[in-house]
Design an enzyme around this catalytic site. Structure first.
Site, PDB file in Angstrom:
ATOM      1  N   GLY A  12       0.745  -1.348  -0.212  1.00 56.87           N
ATOM      2  CA  GLY A  12       0.132   0.010  -0.173  1.00 56.87           C
ATOM      3  C   GLY A  12       0.865   1.100  -0.004  1.00 56.87           C
ATOM      4  N   GLY A  14      -0.399   4.259   0.248  1.00 58.39           N
ATOM      5  CA  GLY A  14      -1.074   5.520   1.002  1.00 58.39           C
ATOM      6  C   GLY A  14      -0.115   6.265   1.587  1.00 58.39           C
ATOM      7  N   GLY A  16       0.288   6.338   4.964  1.00 57.52           N
ATOM      8  CA  GLY A  16       1.209   5.367   5.964  1.00 57.52           C
ATOM      9  C   GLY A  16       2.278   4.732   5.138  1.00 57.52           C
ATOM     10  N   GLU A 172     -18.557  18.235   3.359  1.00 61.58           N
ATOM     11  CA  GLU A 172     -17.597  18.786   2.244  1.00 61.58           C
ATOM     12  C   GLU A 172     -18.332  18.773   0.884  1.00 61.58           C
ATOM     13  OE1 GLU A 172     -13.280  18.964   4.073  1.00 61.58           O
ATOM     14  OE2 GLU A 172     -13.742  17.216   3.265  1.00 61.58           O
ATOM     15  N   ASP A 301      -5.536   3.117   7.828  1.00 62.23           N
ATOM     16  CA  ASP A 301      -7.074   2.689   8.025  1.00 62.23           C
ATOM     17  C   ASP A 301      -7.284   1.160   8.177  1.00 62.23           C
ATOM     18  OD1 ASP A 301      -7.968   5.347   7.520  1.00 62.23           O
ATOM     19  OD2 ASP A 301      -8.073   5.095   5.485  1.00 62.23           O
TER      20      ASP A 301
END
Length: 421
Positions: A12, A14, A16, A172, A301
Site C-alpha cells: 500500500g 497511501g 502510511g 464537504e 486505515d
C-alpha cells in the site's frame, strides 16, 4: 561475503505506506513497495475532483516518480491477495509471491454499506480516483439530462442530490455541490435554473461533524443550511435504489446519491487470522505490530489503536503518516539492536470545509470557524501536497473558484450522452 540487506515489504502506497518508505531512507534495507494502483492519492481533496473543482492529476502522483531517487526501493504494480506468515511471503493474485523479513501492511479501507452492499451501484462512495470521476460524471450528467427533461417530476429527481453521512466528506461534498449548482452553473444552462437543485444531507446521528465540538458542529449545520443544503438528522437510510432513497418514514426521489456514511478496512485481518473490530480493522499492539507477529506491522486505515485520550486514533491522513514514520523508526532501531517506546499519536487538529468560503477547525486548544478557518484549511492542504507545481496549480484553481465561481474540471468522462450513469 557481505550480509544481505534486510528485506522490507510495504503493501500500500497511501499516506502510511509512503511515509514508512520515506522514513527508511538511509537504513540498510531492501524495500519492495506493492500497490494495485500506480499512484499515490491525496485523499483529503478527492471530493474536489468529484465536484469538478480539481483535476485528477492535481491530487495524485505516480509512485515510481516519488521514489525515483531511491535505488533500494522496488515498486511493483500488483494486487496482494494474502500473507503466508509462516513462510514470510506476500502472495499476489497472479500466483507470484514476495519474500519479506519485515512486512508493513498499509492496505487502507473502502466504504461500508452496513450489510447492504447491493446499494453500492446506486450510491457510490469516495475512496479512489475512479470513485471521484464516477461521481463527477453522475453529478454533471444529472444537470445535462435535466436540461432536456420536460416532465417536472423527473426533472426534479434529476436535480436532487443526496449525500448519506454527515462526517467531513459528506459535509464537504454537500457544500461544494450546493456551490456548484448555485454559483458556477446557472449561466451555462438555458432551460433549467440550476439554483433550484436540492442538495439533501442525511445523517443517522443527532448532528453533523460528530467528531467536532458541539459549537463547531452547530456552526457547520447553520452554514450548510444558508447554502441551501437540507440537513436531515436522526434519520437512518433504509433503502437506496435507482429511484432514490428511503430514510425515516420518507421516500425521496433522487437520481444522484453519494455514500459517505462508513468505511470498512481491507482484508488484512483475514489474511493473518488476526483480531479485528467491527469495521475489520486490525487490533494491533502498542508498537503497531500484529499480535503474534512481531515482524508484521500495520498502519493507517488498516488498524485500530487507542490514542492518549483513550479514544481510537482517527482514520485521517496525519495519523497514518505518524504511524508510518514510527514504524520506519522502529525498524531502524531494531536493526541497530535498540527499541523504542510504544507509538503515541499526536492529534494536530480536525478540519472541514463548508462550501468555498467557510470551514471549521478544531486544534483542541483553539477552535476556528468562517473565512479565516477556510484560508487556514486551504494553506494546510496546499502545504501537504507533493511538489511545487501541484501546490501552485491547486492554489490558482481555488483562487479562481473563490473569485470567479468557475470550475475548470467540469468534464464528463467514461461515457457519452447515450450511456447510462
Amino acid at each position: 561475503m557481505p550480509a544481505k540487506p534486510h528485506r522490507v515489504v510495504i503493501v500500500g502506497a497511501g499516506f502510511g505506506g509512503l511515509e514508512a518508505a520515506f522514513g527508511l531512507s538511509g537504513a540498510p534495507v531492501e524495500i519492495t513497495l506493492i500497490d494495485r494502483r500506480n499512484h499515490h492519492l491525496f485523499q483529503p481533496l478527492l471530493y474536489q475532483v468529484a465536484t469538478a473543482s480539481l483535476a485528477t492529476s492535481e491530487i495524485a502522483w505516480p509512485i515510481r516518480y516519488l521514489l525515483r531517487d531511491r535505488p533500494e526501493v522496488t515498486t511493483l504494480f500488483a494486487n496482494v491477495c494474502g500473507v503466508d506468515a509462516a513462510e514470510k511471503q506476500v502472495q499476489l493474485d497472479d500466483g507470484g509471491s514476495i519474500p519479506y523479513d519485515t512486512l508493513i501492511l498499509a492496505t487502507g479501507a473502502r466504504h461500508a454499506y452496513f450489510g447492504h452492499d447491493e446499494w453500492e451501484p446506486f450510491a457510490p462512495g469516495l475512496k479512489t480516483l475512479e470513485d471521484a470521476t464516477t461521481l463527477r460524471r453522475r453529478i454533471l450528467v444529472a444537470f445535462e439530462r435535466a436540461e432536456r427533461e420536460t416532465d417536472p417530476d423527473k426533472r426534479a429527481a434529476l436535480l436532487t442530490f443526496v449525500i448519506i453521512g454527515a462526517g467531513p466528506t459528506g459535509v464537504e461534498m454537500a457544500g461544494t455541490i450546493a456551490d456548484l449548482a448555485k454559483d458556477t452553473l446557472p449561466q451555462d444552462f438555458r432551460h433549467i435554473d440550476t439554483r433550484k437543485a436540492r442538495v439533501v444531507l442525511i445523517e443517522a446521528g443527532p448532528r453533523v461533524l460528530a467528531g467536532f465540538p458541539d459549537d463547531l458542529s452547530a456552526y457547520a449545520q447553520a452554514s450548510l443550511e444558508r447554502l441551501g443544503v437540507e440537513v436531515m438528522l436522526g434519520a437512518p437510510v433504509t433503502e437506496c435504489s435507482a429511484d432514490g432513497v428511503v430514510f425515516g418514514d420518507k421516500r425521496l426521489e433522487a437520481r444522484t446519491i453519494v455514500w459517505a456514511a462508513g468505511v470498512r478496512a481491507s482484508r488484512a485481518a483475514e489474511w493473518l487470522n488476526a483480531p479485528a473490530d467491527r469495521a475489520h480493522r486490525l487490533q494491533v499492539e502498542p508498537d503497531l505490530t500484529v499480535p503474534g507477529h512481531p515482524d508484521i506491522f500495520a498502519v493507517g486505515d488498516t488498524v485500530t489503536i487507542k490514542g492518549p485520550d483513550g479514544n481510537p486514533v482517527p482514520g485521517i491522513a496525519p495519523a497514518a503518516k505518524q504511524e508510518g514514520r514510527y514504524v520506519a523508526a522502529l525498524i531502524k532501531a531494531r536493526l541497530d539492536g535498540r527499541t523504542l517506546p510504544p507509538f503515541r499519536y499526536k492529534h494536530a487538529g480536525s478540519l472541514a470545509q463548508i462550501g468555498k468560503k467557510k470551514a471549521v477547525i478544531d486544534f483542541g486548544w483553539l477552535k476556528l470557524r468562517g473565512s479565516l478557518a477556510w484560508w487556514i484549511w486551504g494553506l494546510a492542504h496546499i502545504y501537504f501536497l507533493i511538489g511545487v507545481r501541484h501546490r501552485i496549480a491547486v492554489a490558482m484553481n481555488w483562487l479562481w473558484i473563490h473569485t470567479r465561481d468557475q470550475r475548470a474540471a467540469r468534464l464528463i468522462t467514461q461515457g457519452s450522452s447515450k450511456v447510462a450513469q
